[in-house]
Write a protein that holds these residues in place. Structure first.
Motif, mmCIF file in Angstrom:
data_model
loop_
_atom_site.group_PDB
_atom_site.id
_atom_site.type_symbol
_atom_site.label_atom_id
_atom_site.label_comp_id
_atom_site.label_asym_id
_atom_site.label_seq_id
_atom_site.Cartn_x
_atom_site.Cartn_y
_atom_site.Cartn_z
ATOM 1 N N TYR A 115 -18.831 -9.211 7.684
ATOM 2 C CA TYR A 115 -18.622 -8.642 6.356
ATOM 3 C C TYR A 115 -17.202 -8.070 6.267
ATOM 4 O O TYR A 115 -16.686 -7.513 7.235
ATOM 5 N N TRP A 116 -16.638 -8.158 5.054
ATOM 6 C CA TRP A 116 -15.281 -7.686 4.806
ATOM 7 C C TRP A 116 -15.224 -6.866 3.526
ATOM 8 O O TRP A 116 -15.939 -7.148 2.567
ATOM 9 N N GLY A 117 -14.329 -5.881 3.517
ATOM 10 C CA GLY A 117 -14.011 -5.169 2.302
ATOM 11 C C GLY A 117 -12.902 -5.885 1.542
ATOM 12 O O GLY A 117 -12.394 -6.918 1.997
ATOM 13 N N GLN A 118 -12.535 -5.318 0.414
ATOM 14 C CA GLN A 118 -11.509 -5.923 -0.437
ATOM 15 C C GLN A 118 -10.103 -5.513 -0.049
ATOM 16 O O GLN A 118 -9.131 -6.137 -0.487
ATOM 17 N N GLY A 119 -9.983 -4.486 0.749
ATOM 18 C CA GLY A 119 -8.670 -4.085 1.237
ATOM 19 C C GLY A 119 -8.066 -2.911 0.506
ATOM 20 O O GLY A 119 -8.390 -2.648 -0.656
ATOM 21 N N THR A 120 -7.179 -2.203 1.186
ATOM 22 C CA THR A 120 -6.401 -1.125 0.591
ATOM 23 C C THR A 120 -4.963 -1.272 1.079
ATOM 24 O O THR A 120 -4.721 -1.510 2.261
ATOM 25 N N GLN A 121 -4.023 -1.173 0.156
ATOM 26 C CA GLN A 121 -2.625 -1.448 0.475
ATOM 27 C C GLN A 121 -1.961 -0.223 1.091
ATOM 28 O O GLN A 121 -2.084 0.891 0.583
ATOM 29 N N VAL A 122 -1.244 -0.463 2.175
ATOM 30 C CA VAL A 122 -0.418 0.570 2.804
ATOM 31 C C VAL A 122 1.024 0.093 2.746
ATOM 32 O O VAL A 122 1.331 -1.010 3.212
ATOM 33 N N THR A 123 1.890 0.894 2.167
ATOM 34 C CA THR A 123 3.299 0.538 2.050
ATOM 35 C C THR A 123 4.142 1.652 2.649
ATOM 36 O O THR A 123 4.093 2.791 2.169
ATOM 37 N N VAL A 124 4.896 1.310 3.682
ATOM 38 C CA VAL A 124 5.715 2.288 4.387
ATOM 39 C C VAL A 124 7.185 2.010 4.083
ATOM 40 O O VAL A 124 7.681 0.913 4.353
ATOM 41 N N SER A 125 7.858 2.982 3.533
ATOM 42 C CA SER A 125 9.269 2.820 3.192
ATOM 43 C C SER A 125 10.146 3.518 4.224
ATOM 44 O O SER A 125 9.775 4.546 4.783
ATOM 45 N N SER A 126 11.302 2.940 4.438
ATOM 46 C CA SER A 126 12.215 3.499 5.443
ATOM 47 C C SER A 126 13.115 4.564 4.836
ATOM 48 O O SER A 126 13.194 4.732 3.637
#
Length: 126
Positions: A115-126
């Motif tokens: 089973y899988w979820g739909q995902g959550t976005q992680v964005t790391v900026s420098s």
């Protein structure tokens, strides 16, 4: 059928921290729970997994920075991420594998979960 819903993603600066949560429908006691991620243009990779006996596996890049945990009373798995870097930018997915019958191997193999979820976005900026 088991539904998985991730939360906790978002933008963060390099060196920062985030805590991802994944709530599952129904009892998670007999399930391996894991986090995977997929960056643009790359394949899905395993980040961390936690088995029914609370044993844990981490990918090398997550070791020492990320911590996976589970709360079976809340049917929830967490991923605490610290020291985030731009290369950690990805869609993060929660996944579950049915370990109740002894055939499922809890691992970081993206082909393994049921089973899988739909995902959550992680964005790391420098």
């Amino acid at each position: 059928q088991k539904w998985l819903v991730e939360s906790g993603g978002g933008p963060v600066q390099a060196g920062g921290s985030l805590r991802l949560s994944c709530a599952a429908s129904g009892d998670t006691n007999g399930f391996c729970l894991a986090w995977f991620r997929q960056a643009p243009g790359k394949g899905r990779e395993g980040v961390a997994a936690i088995d029914t006996d609370l044993s844990k596996k981490y990918t090398e890049s997550a070791q020492g920075r990320f911590i996976i945990s589970r709360d079976n009373a809340k049917n929830t798995v967490y991923l605490e991420m610290s020291g985030l870097q731009p290369e950690d930018t990805a869609m993060y997915y929660c996944a579950a594998g049915d370990s109740r019958f002894g055939y499922f191997v809890c691992s970081l193999n993206p082909g393994a979960p049921d089973y899988w979820g739909q995902g959550t976005q992680v964005t790391v900026s420098s």
